[in-house]
Design a protein around this motif. Sequence first.
Motif, short mmCIF file in Angstrom:
data_model
loop_
_atom_site.label_atom_id
_atom_site.label_comp_id
_atom_site.label_asym_id
_atom_site.label_seq_id
_atom_site.Cartn_x
_atom_site.Cartn_y
_atom_site.Cartn_z
N ASP A 71 0.82 -1.22 -0.08
CA ASP A 71 -0.12 0.00 -0.11
C ASP A 71 0.82 1.48 0.04
N LEU A 72 0.94 1.74 -1.18
CA LEU A 72 1.78 3.01 -1.25
C LEU A 72 0.95 4.16 -0.87
N SER A 73 -0.29 4.25 -0.68
CA SER A 73 -0.97 5.61 -0.52
C SER A 73 -1.32 5.93 0.88
N VAL A 74 -0.64 5.16 1.99
CA VAL A 74 -0.95 5.50 3.37
C VAL A 74 -0.31 6.52 3.80
N GLY A 75 0.89 7.08 3.27
CA GLY A 75 1.68 8.26 3.77
C GLY A 75 0.75 9.54 3.53
N TYR A 76 0.36 9.99 2.34
CA TYR A 76 -0.41 11.08 1.94
C TYR A 76 -1.94 10.78 2.33
N LEU A 77 -2.37 9.53 2.50
CA LEU A 77 -3.70 9.53 3.21
C LEU A 77 -3.67 10.05 4.62
N ALA A 78 -2.57 9.49 5.35
CA ALA A 78 -2.26 9.86 6.68
C ALA A 78 -2.17 11.42 6.67
N GLY A 79 -1.48 11.98 5.87
CA GLY A 79 -1.48 13.53 5.78
C GLY A 79 -2.86 14.27 5.68
N ALA A 80 -3.61 13.49 4.69
CA ALA A 80 -4.68 14.16 4.28
C ALA A 80 -5.73 14.08 5.46
N LEU A 81 -5.83 12.93 6.13
CA LEU A 81 -6.74 12.83 7.22
C LEU A 81 -6.26 13.61 8.51
N GLY A 82 -5.07 13.73 8.80
CA GLY A 82 -4.57 14.56 9.60
C GLY A 82 -5.08 16.09 9.44
N ALA A 83 -4.97 16.48 8.09
CA ALA A 83 -5.50 17.71 7.92
C ALA A 83 -7.07 17.90 8.12
N VAL A 84 -7.88 16.71 7.65
CA VAL A 84 -9.02 16.84 7.93
C VAL A 84 -9.59 16.89 9.48
N ALA A 85 -8.79 16.34 10.17
CA ALA A 85 -8.94 16.32 11.87
C ALA A 85 -8.63 17.88 12.14
N ALA A 86 -7.55 18.42 11.42
CA ALA A 86 -7.26 19.76 12.02
C ALA A 86 -8.25 20.72 11.39
N ILE A 87 -8.76 20.64 10.35
CA ILE A 87 -9.87 21.42 10.00
C ILE A 87 -11.11 21.29 10.64
N ALA A 88 -11.72 19.94 10.85
CA ALA A 88 -12.65 19.70 11.89
C ALA A 88 -12.72 20.39 13.16
N LEU A 89 -11.41 20.40 13.45
CA LEU A 89 -11.30 21.02 14.96
C LEU A 89 -11.41 22.26 14.92
N LYS A 90 -10.86 23.14 13.69
CA LYS A 90 -10.40 24.45 13.85
C LYS A 90 -11.59 25.24 13.10
N TYR A 91 -11.95 24.56 12.07
CA TYR A 91 -12.91 25.37 11.16
C TYR A 91 -14.55 25.01 11.36
N TRP A 92 -14.52 23.66 11.33
CA TRP A 92 -16.01 23.40 11.67
C TRP A 92 -16.37 23.19 13.03
N LEU A 93 -15.39 23.59 14.07
CA LEU A 93 -15.53 23.46 15.40
C LEU A 93 -16.23 22.34 15.97
N LEU A 94 -15.96 21.04 15.34
CA LEU A 94 -16.31 19.93 15.90
C LEU A 94 -15.57 19.45 17.25
N PRO A 95 -16.49 18.91 18.22
CA PRO A 95 -15.71 18.53 19.36
C PRO A 95 -14.77 17.34 18.86
#
Lengths: 393, 261
Positions: A71-95
């Motif tokens: 599985d070669l996709s896991v690096g950027y997938l991890a990066g992208a999902l980390g960004a989703v987490a950051a956006i969810a916390l910071k901009y969507w204000l999800l708990p």
Amino acid sequence: MSFKDTIKAQRHNIRDYGMYVAFVMIVVFFTITTKGLFISSRNIGNLVNATSYIAVLAVGMTLVIVIRHIDLSVGYLAGALGAVAAIALKYWLLPLYATIPMVLALGIVAGLVTAFLVAQMGIPAFVATLAGWLFYQGLLQLVTRSTGTIVIENETFNALGNGFIPDFRGLEILPGVHKVTLLLGLVAIVLFIANEINNRRKTLAYDFEVLPMNMFILKLVFVSLVIGGITWVMAGYQGLSWAAVILIVVVLAYSYITTRTVVGRHIYAVGGNPEAAELNGISVRKITFLVFGSMGLLTALAGILYASWLRSATTIAGRGMELDAIAAAFVGGAAVAGGVGKVTGSILGALVMASLTNGMNLLGWDISIQYMVRALVLAAAVVFDVATRRMAK
Amino acid sequence: MTETTAVVEMRNIKKHFAAVEALRGVDLELRHNEVLGLVGDNAAGKSTLMKVLSGAYIPDEGEILIEGEKVHMANPLDARRLGIEMVYQDLALANNLDVTGNVFLGREAVSIELGPLGVMDNHRMEQEAQRLLSRLKIAIPSVRLLVERLSGGQRQAVAIARATAFDSKVIIMDEPTAALSVAAISQVLDLVRELKAQGASIIIISHRLEDIYGVSDRLVVLRQGRKVHDCPVVGDLDEFRERVVAYMIGARDDFANAAVG
């Protein structure tokens, strides 16, 4: 039984023991050359935190390699999902309690998409995940384009990659030592010994061969010393980090599932001979979905740990992580042909590679030399692997 | 269930692949505690017929009765549930697992029932595997040996042991002696005799007529998707070989009148 016979009977385990010996040698080498700095509590604590996300990926990657895929996709997938987490916390204000399950679920979905391409459409995993590598790289750039690096301000989230477990308050004994960590280490040693003795007793009751008594005791003492030593070193700084706790839970869960459960056996059967597995009623398709789904889940976890460790989501988060995870799995004894590879081996592989990087950094070695040294260690581990396997036949 | 009911009865089995008529209406009967040899030239339909019986192929026409009961099999698992076990020519073993793991592959014994997360009962499986190997007089030093370290004859023995592990009614062996050394062949044939002595009903496909002659009670010859000969194994080996070859190459045909077109 002479010592020679004992060694001979154990020769199929030489590969495992060799890994431990190599690891200990690396640790000793860097401890001496850095005058103890490497083994210092603070450095080991940092080392574990900096390894945790690669190690988590390596666990998932091991199973992917066992079933003959990659599985070669896991690096950027991890990066992208980390960004989703950051956006969810910071901009969507999800708990936080909503963000983490959501990101983990997205990881599973991404893994299942890969599995669909591989198992259902029959695309080789190398190609399918190369496409994923491109796609998630693009996705990461897309979601971070307007903001650049997203700084995460949620301290609970950041504690996952940086924080430490709490200690007893108001205890006067052993000042400066983390008591809860020591206690946990002690519990781990007791559980390990109890489990080993119980296993030995059961095996003997069924009239099967066991390690000779002296070897058995040696093993118990050695492993107890290792657990004790690591615990003592970690307790000397701020104790066990949350990242280490998460890693330990992942490793325990996955080694239990792979070695003791029916589905674990089936994963190795599919890796060893997919046609045979299918003829014996094991669905290769289902196992493929399961393994890539678990890879996706662990990728999401790695992405969370990484973003938390950096306290931010960057535009290049995850670059090259997939190759580090693959290297860890191969150093840890996984075989490209499939069917072979242990979760514990890959963790050790990840630790070996991270220790090398860490030690060489402490010594101030040039980065170019570092790459070459790691290359040699990877190659040497695989050569050793092939040689011991040939010898065992 | 009476002793006169056949364990397996296949009636008028037809199967085609695209334009090729692999089976053109074959009848086959296997009686209790009988070893049936199945021979034929390449593409005579023996493997196809056995794949129909083991659930790997679904026939276009015809019916299958197991102990007098009509059955439908959609896949190998169905067949296995009915007590039909196939020992595949390529053995279908996982080299990276040990003997026990292979014997119990897909049917692991569990100590805690949790579906796929069920906890395997390794001690029980090892003990069972050991018991099975000694019952069949198979010489393998340890059930914990990885299959990749076994010889060809030992691997065949493991595959056969697996087929007998779960109270099977019928054991089908596809070329069990192909690619084995002379010593290993005699081991496998001894194993077949041992199984018969313990009451098993067996179908053996083989190119080696002397092996069929050595262990079978009855012989069926297929040619171009049809049964051309079906009779007990009698006479001396040379006469037997000559007669069987005559049927295999089409010089003789007992069922010529029954053939349609």
